[in-house]
Design a protein around this motif. Sequence first.
Motif, PDB file in Angstrom:
ATOM      1  N   ALA A  13       0.830  -1.202   0.000  1.00 50.55           N
ATOM      2  CA  ALA A  13       0.000   0.000   0.000  1.00 50.55           C
ATOM      3  C   ALA A  13       0.867   1.254   0.000  1.00 50.55           C
ATOM      4  CB  ALA A  13      -0.936  -0.014   1.206  1.00 50.55           C
ATOM      5  N   VAL A  14       1.938   1.251   0.802  1.00 45.28           N
ATOM      6  CA  VAL A  14       2.822   2.419   0.876  1.00 45.28           C
ATOM      7  C   VAL A  14       3.520   2.637  -0.464  1.00 45.28           C
ATOM      8  CG1 VAL A  14       4.960   3.280   1.911  1.00 45.28           C
ATOM      9  CG2 VAL A  14       3.159   2.361   3.367  1.00 45.28           C
ATOM     10  N   GLY A  15       4.000   1.562  -1.063  1.00 39.17           N
ATOM     11  CA  GLY A  15       4.712   1.690  -2.335  1.00 39.17           C
ATOM     12  C   GLY A  15       3.791   2.086  -3.474  1.00 39.17           C
ATOM     13  N   GLY A  16       2.606   1.510  -3.487  1.00 36.60           N
ATOM     14  CA  GLY A  16       1.671   1.778  -4.590  1.00 36.60           C
ATOM     15  C   GLY A  16       1.213   0.468  -5.186  1.00 36.60           C
ATOM     16  N   ARG A  17      -0.081   0.227  -5.003  1.00 37.46           N
ATOM     17  CA  ARG A  17      -0.645  -1.052  -5.395  1.00 37.46           C
ATOM     18  C   ARG A  17      -0.870  -1.120  -6.905  1.00 37.46           C
ATOM     19  NH1 ARG A  17      -6.906  -2.025  -4.262  1.00 37.46           N
ATOM     20  NH2 ARG A  17      -7.044  -4.019  -5.298  1.00 37.46           N
ATOM     21  N   GLY A  18      -0.715  -2.316  -7.453  1.00 40.55           N
ATOM     22  CA  GLY A  18      -1.025  -2.503  -8.874  1.00 40.55           C
ATOM     23  C   GLY A  18      -0.005  -1.913  -9.817  1.00 40.55           C
ATOM     24  N   THR A  19       1.249  -1.820  -9.394  1.00 41.56           N
ATOM     25  CA  THR A  19       2.293  -1.302 -10.277  1.00 41.56           C
ATOM     26  C   THR A  19       3.508  -2.228 -10.328  1.00 41.56           C
ATOM     27  OG1 THR A  19       3.262  -0.069  -8.457  1.00 41.56           O
ATOM     28  CG2 THR A  19       1.714   1.117  -9.850  1.00 41.56           C
ATOM     29  N   LEU A  20       3.541  -3.245  -9.486  1.00 42.95           N
ATOM     30  CA  LEU A  20       4.659  -4.184  -9.326  1.00 42.95           C
ATOM     31  C   LEU A  20       5.883  -3.528  -8.682  1.00 42.95           C
ATOM     32  CD1 LEU A  20       4.452  -6.267 -12.631  1.00 42.95           C
ATOM     33  CD2 LEU A  20       3.408  -6.762 -10.431  1.00 42.95           C
ATOM     34  N   TYR A  21       6.480  -2.518  -9.360  1.00 36.34           N
ATOM     35  CA  TYR A  21       7.682  -1.937  -8.756  1.00 36.34           C
ATOM     36  C   TYR A  21       7.341  -1.155  -7.489  1.00 36.34           C
ATOM     37  CZ  TYR A  21       6.136   1.932 -11.742  1.00 36.34           C
ATOM     38  OH  TYR A  21       5.384   2.900 -12.369  1.00 36.34           O
ATOM     39  N   GLY A  22       6.096  -0.696  -7.393  1.00 43.00           N
ATOM     40  CA  GLY A  22       5.675   0.007  -6.183  1.00 43.00           C
ATOM     41  C   GLY A  22       5.828  -0.883  -4.965  1.00 43.00           C
ATOM     42  N   LEU A  76      11.582   0.486   1.490  1.00 46.13           N
ATOM     43  CA  LEU A  76      11.510   1.689   2.325  1.00 46.13           C
ATOM     44  C   LEU A  76      10.978   1.385   3.730  1.00 46.13           C
ATOM     45  CD1 LEU A  76      10.296   4.577   0.003  1.00 46.13           C
ATOM     46  CD2 LEU A  76      12.586   4.129   0.929  1.00 46.13           C
ATOM     47  N   VAL A  77       9.874   0.641   3.789  1.00 47.12           N
ATOM     48  CA  VAL A  77       9.272   0.364   5.093  1.00 47.12           C
ATOM     49  C   VAL A  77      10.242  -0.448   5.950  1.00 47.12           C
ATOM     50  CG1 VAL A  77       7.378  -0.774   6.302  1.00 47.12           C
ATOM     51  CG2 VAL A  77       6.917   0.533   4.241  1.00 47.12           C
ATOM     52  N   ASN A  78      10.913  -1.412   5.340  1.00 46.37           N
ATOM     53  CA  ASN A  78      11.823  -2.230   6.137  1.00 46.37           C
ATOM     54  C   ASN A  78      13.072  -1.471   6.553  1.00 46.37           C
ATOM     55  OD1 ASN A  78      10.802  -5.010   6.596  1.00 46.37           O
ATOM     56  ND2 ASN A  78      10.414  -4.811   4.399  1.00 46.37           N
ATOM     57  N   TYR A  79      13.506  -0.539   5.698  1.00 46.51           N
ATOM     58  CA  TYR A  79      14.628   0.300   6.101  1.00 46.51           C
ATOM     59  C   TYR A  79      14.212   1.154   7.299  1.00 46.51           C
ATOM     60  CZ  TYR A  79      18.307   3.763   6.056  1.00 46.51           C
ATOM     61  OH  TYR A  79      19.341   4.587   6.440  1.00 46.51           O
ATOM     62  N   ALA A  80      13.011   1.724   7.202  1.00 48.84           N
ATOM     63  CA  ALA A  80      12.498   2.526   8.320  1.00 48.84           C
ATOM     64  C   ALA A  80      12.394   1.670   9.576  1.00 48.84           C
ATOM     65  CB  ALA A  80      11.130   3.100   7.954  1.00 48.84           C
ATOM     66  N   LYS A  81      11.996   0.434   9.393  1.00 52.21           N
ATOM     67  CA  LYS A  81      11.864  -0.466  10.546  1.00 52.21           C
ATOM     68  C   LYS A  81      13.224  -0.699  11.194  1.00 52.21           C
ATOM     69  CE  LYS A  81       9.980  -4.978  11.791  1.00 52.21           C
ATOM     70  NZ  LYS A  81       9.253  -6.162  11.297  1.00 52.21           N
ATOM     71  N   THR A  82      14.237  -0.942  10.368  1.00 55.44           N
ATOM     72  CA  THR A  82      15.586  -1.159  10.899  1.00 55.44           C
ATOM     73  C   THR A  82      16.040   0.062  11.699  1.00 55.44           C
ATOM     74  OG1 THR A  82      16.059  -2.424   8.912  1.00 55.44           O
ATOM     75  CG2 THR A  82      17.937  -1.806  10.271  1.00 55.44           C
ATOM     76  N   VAL A  83      15.844   1.252  11.125  1.00 54.65           N
ATOM     77  CA  VAL A  83      16.313   2.471  11.778  1.00 54.65           C
ATOM     78  C   VAL A  83      15.516   2.740  13.054  1.00 54.65           C
ATOM     79  CG1 VAL A  83      16.496   4.975  11.529  1.00 54.65           C
ATOM     80  CG2 VAL A  83      17.093   3.482   9.616  1.00 54.65           C
ATOM     81  N   LEU A  84      14.177   2.678  12.935  1.00 54.58           N
ATOM     82  CA  LEU A  84      13.326   3.067  14.062  1.00 54.58           C
ATOM     83  C   LEU A  84      13.368   2.058  15.207  1.00 54.58           C
ATOM     84  CD1 LEU A  84      10.256   4.618  12.262  1.00 54.58           C
ATOM     85  CD2 LEU A  84      11.865   5.768  13.780  1.00 54.58           C
ATOM     86  N   THR A  85      13.413   0.770  14.885  1.00 54.61           N
ATOM     87  CA  THR A  85      13.472  -0.198  15.986  1.00 54.61           C
ATOM     88  C   THR A  85      14.803  -0.060  16.720  1.00 54.61           C
ATOM     89  OG1 THR A  85      14.096  -1.862  14.375  1.00 54.61           O
ATOM     90  CG2 THR A  85      11.850  -1.968  15.198  1.00 54.61           C
ATOM     91  N   GLY A  86      15.830   0.460  16.010  1.00 55.32           N
ATOM     92  CA  GLY A  86      17.094   0.733  16.681  1.00 55.32           C
ATOM     93  C   GLY A  86      16.977   1.927  17.609  1.00 55.32           C
ATOM     94  N   LEU A  87      16.316   2.987  17.138  1.00 60.75           N
ATOM     95  CA  LEU A  87      16.225   4.227  17.911  1.00 60.75           C
ATOM     96  C   LEU A  87      15.240   4.112  19.069  1.00 60.75           C
ATOM     97  CD1 LEU A  87      16.253   6.904  15.067  1.00 60.75           C
ATOM     98  CD2 LEU A  87      18.104   6.300  16.659  1.00 60.75           C
ATOM     99  N   MET A  88      14.016   3.681  18.757  1.00 61.38           N
ATOM    100  CA  MET A  88      12.993   3.579  19.808  1.00 61.38           C
ATOM    101  C   MET A  88      12.090   2.385  19.502  1.00 61.38           C
ATOM    102  SD  MET A  88      11.071   7.099  18.775  1.00 61.38           S
ATOM    103  CE  MET A  88      10.922   7.558  17.067  1.00 61.38           C
ATOM    104  N   PRO A  89      12.463   1.226  20.004  1.00 60.32           N
ATOM    105  CA  PRO A  89      11.801  -0.037  19.650  1.00 60.32           C
ATOM    106  C   PRO A  89      10.294  -0.015  19.885  1.00 60.32           C
ATOM    107  CG  PRO A  89      13.720  -0.432  21.027  1.00 60.32           C
ATOM    108  CD  PRO A  89      13.519   1.040  20.993  1.00 60.32           C
ATOM    109  N   ASP A  90       9.829   0.676  20.920  1.00 60.27           N
ATOM    110  CA  ASP A  90       8.403   0.610  21.238  1.00 60.27           C
ATOM    111  C   ASP A  90       7.545   1.386  20.246  1.00 60.27           C
ATOM    112  OD1 ASP A  90       9.005  -0.897  23.399  1.00 60.27           O
ATOM    113  OD2 ASP A  90       9.243   0.857  24.721  1.00 60.27           O
ATOM    114  N   ALA A  91       8.177   2.329  19.544  1.00 53.34           N
ATOM    115  CA  ALA A  91       7.392   3.232  18.697  1.00 53.34           C
ATOM    116  C   ALA A  91       7.107   2.632  17.320  1.00 53.34           C
ATOM    117  CB  ALA A  91       8.119   4.561  18.540  1.00 53.34           C
ATOM    118  N   TRP A  92       7.802   1.547  16.973  1.00 55.80           N
ATOM    119  CA  TRP A  92       7.724   1.049  15.605  1.00 55.80           C
ATOM    120  C   TRP A  92       6.299   0.753  15.138  1.00 55.80           C
ATOM    121  CZ3 TRP A  92       8.673   1.050  10.905  1.00 55.80           C
ATOM    122  CH2 TRP A  92       8.271   0.015  10.068  1.00 55.80           C
ATOM    123  N   LEU A  93       5.537   0.018  15.958  1.00 55.45           N
ATOM    124  CA  LEU A  93       4.198  -0.363  15.510  1.00 55.45           C
ATOM    125  C   LEU A  93       3.297   0.850  15.313  1.00 55.45           C
ATOM    126  CD1 LEU A  93       3.332  -3.686  17.342  1.00 55.45           C
ATOM    127  CD2 LEU A  93       3.753  -3.288  14.918  1.00 55.45           C
TER     128      LEU A  93
END
Lengths: 269, 370
Positions: free
Chosen positions: B297-306, B313-330
């Motif tokens: 949904a974040v990338g863009g549905r129905g485009t494949l590359y989205g 992007l979301v997983n990169y954000a997850k790596t960074v944010l769970t490192g900084l403040m683990p409780d805030a990720w969800l």
Amino acid sequence: MMITANITQESGASLPLDGEVDTRHGPILYLEDVSVSFDGFRALNHLSLYIDDGELRCLIGPNGAGKTTLMDVITGKTRPDTGEVFFGQTIDLLKMDEPAIAQAGICRKFQKPSVFDALTVFENLELALKTDKRTWPTLFSKLNGEQCERIQEVMLLIGLAGLKNQLAGILSHGQKQWLEIGMLLMQEPKVMLVDEPIAGMTHQEVERTAELLLSLQGRHSIVVVEHDMEFVRSIARKVTVLHEGSVLTEGSMDEVQNDPRVIQVYLGG
Amino acid sequence: MNFLKQDKTYASVLMALAAVTLIIPFCNLITSADSPLHFSAYSVSLIGKYLCFALLGLSLDMVWGYAGILVLGQGAFFALGGYAMGMYLMRQIGTRGVYGNPELPDFMVFLNWSELPWYWYGFENFGFAMLMVFLAPGILAFVFGWLAFRSRVTGVYLSIITQALTYALLLAFFRNEMGFGGNNGLTDFKDILGFNIQSEAVRSMMLLLTGSSLIGALLLCRWIVGSKLGRVVTAIRDQESRVRFLGYRVELFKLWVFVFAAMLAGLAGALYVPQVGIINPSEFSPLNSLEIVIWVAVGGRGTLYGAIIGAVLVNYAKTVLTGLMPDAWLFCLGGAFILVTLLLPDGIVGLLHRRIKPNLTLNASGEQPA
């Protein structure tokens, strides 16, 4: 029979023998004693109707008379509680589902124009094209020259040749109606069920639609459901009036309009 | 390859994938560990992991973006592919396990099992295991899809039962008696095809493999979407019953895409397991499957590359944010989903395209034969 010869010639390829529609006795569609109830409401009530091969028949009737339910029964969308529905002498439509009925040659235009908005005019027609519709052949399908010509031909006929690569979603209401009629033609049907073809059309479009339907009779059996009496008068040889789920009367437009029971149903209610 | 000229984003995404896939392993091959051009084992595996998730997101976009089937259990197919690979890797350990049993994995010895269960047979063979990577998710999807689509279960109901499916598998794989290592799952792998799985060369090789699989899958999906089957499936998404009246067996087309997507997810799981070194039942958790939906949904549905952009992007954000403040990720994840739904219905890709051309469509009409 001239008509049968015409059909085979027109469609190019004939069906396999065991799937051939047997119309030697005249009618191509037989509905006998068909009843359908929804939660106690009788949408169709012991209805019997016969459509001849190559005929153009108009169905009229007030709201709730069962016109759309009748089409649902023929195309397999609704199963009747009782009664028989045959395609030619031999094919029992009650034993078939929607895709099988469509492939056998009974095609339908819906009341609300149902085209695929996310696809182009060309692609809409391509999907309707009569061909192998199983998954793997569809994946590897490539249009041959003849099929492209056929699509081109239909686009000219329905007046959308200039809009080939336009998305169907941006077409006007009348154009969508035409596109859907074009999709019917791509399926090379034996029977066309056309539900309210002129809703939302301009006066000229209505005239062209009447011409088109008239030019198709003989090659296809056509059943038209329409409210517009002027339009019905302009195309119909034979009119069937439905009322409360059964056939009230049948005949020419003049006979029907002068029938006191019809006047009663439409005016007296 | 016409679509590359028409859609610049496609070309850019493919170029970026090819660059990551080739440059990182190449740099690691020619430079020594202290060189600034050298990527650490950690970052190589991390990028490999992102690419596996991208492949998983791609599989969901096929089934959700094009066929309109919102699968909330795509993670189940990913996990099954992962388990198939994990079983092969377990059998490679041989006598190097804690108990040194040549035949049985450690957890079976621990459970006092005397022989290998029948469903572990054949997994010492790499070819067989690879076959199962596709077959296990494929068969599950086939049986499940056949029953669901034939009974015309659609919409929310279908989504909920796919979620129930993955939850049921989660509970089943937690059980020790199932013979898949219970809640510890399968881990402590040593070799893959005789090479040390921890070695830098194997890590680089896995990244190369994952990247090429992703590029291959993207091209294959693009070809399918551009085929007539792709158009039938798009038509089913928008007006299912109308397609039936054109003579197509709608349930078989949905089944085809569903099974294809499940196999793609299985491949993603199989590539994932050697890079993270473990597969356990938590991969079946419904939350994981929901996350996949958010990537797409974040990338863009129905485009494949989205889906690929979103997953990375979301997983990169997850790596960074769970490192900084683990409780805030969800909270961030949920917030991102709400924001995208409200403000960017076509995702990040939609935002890019809105600026380039106002009328973005799912299919390239110019590809039609004249």
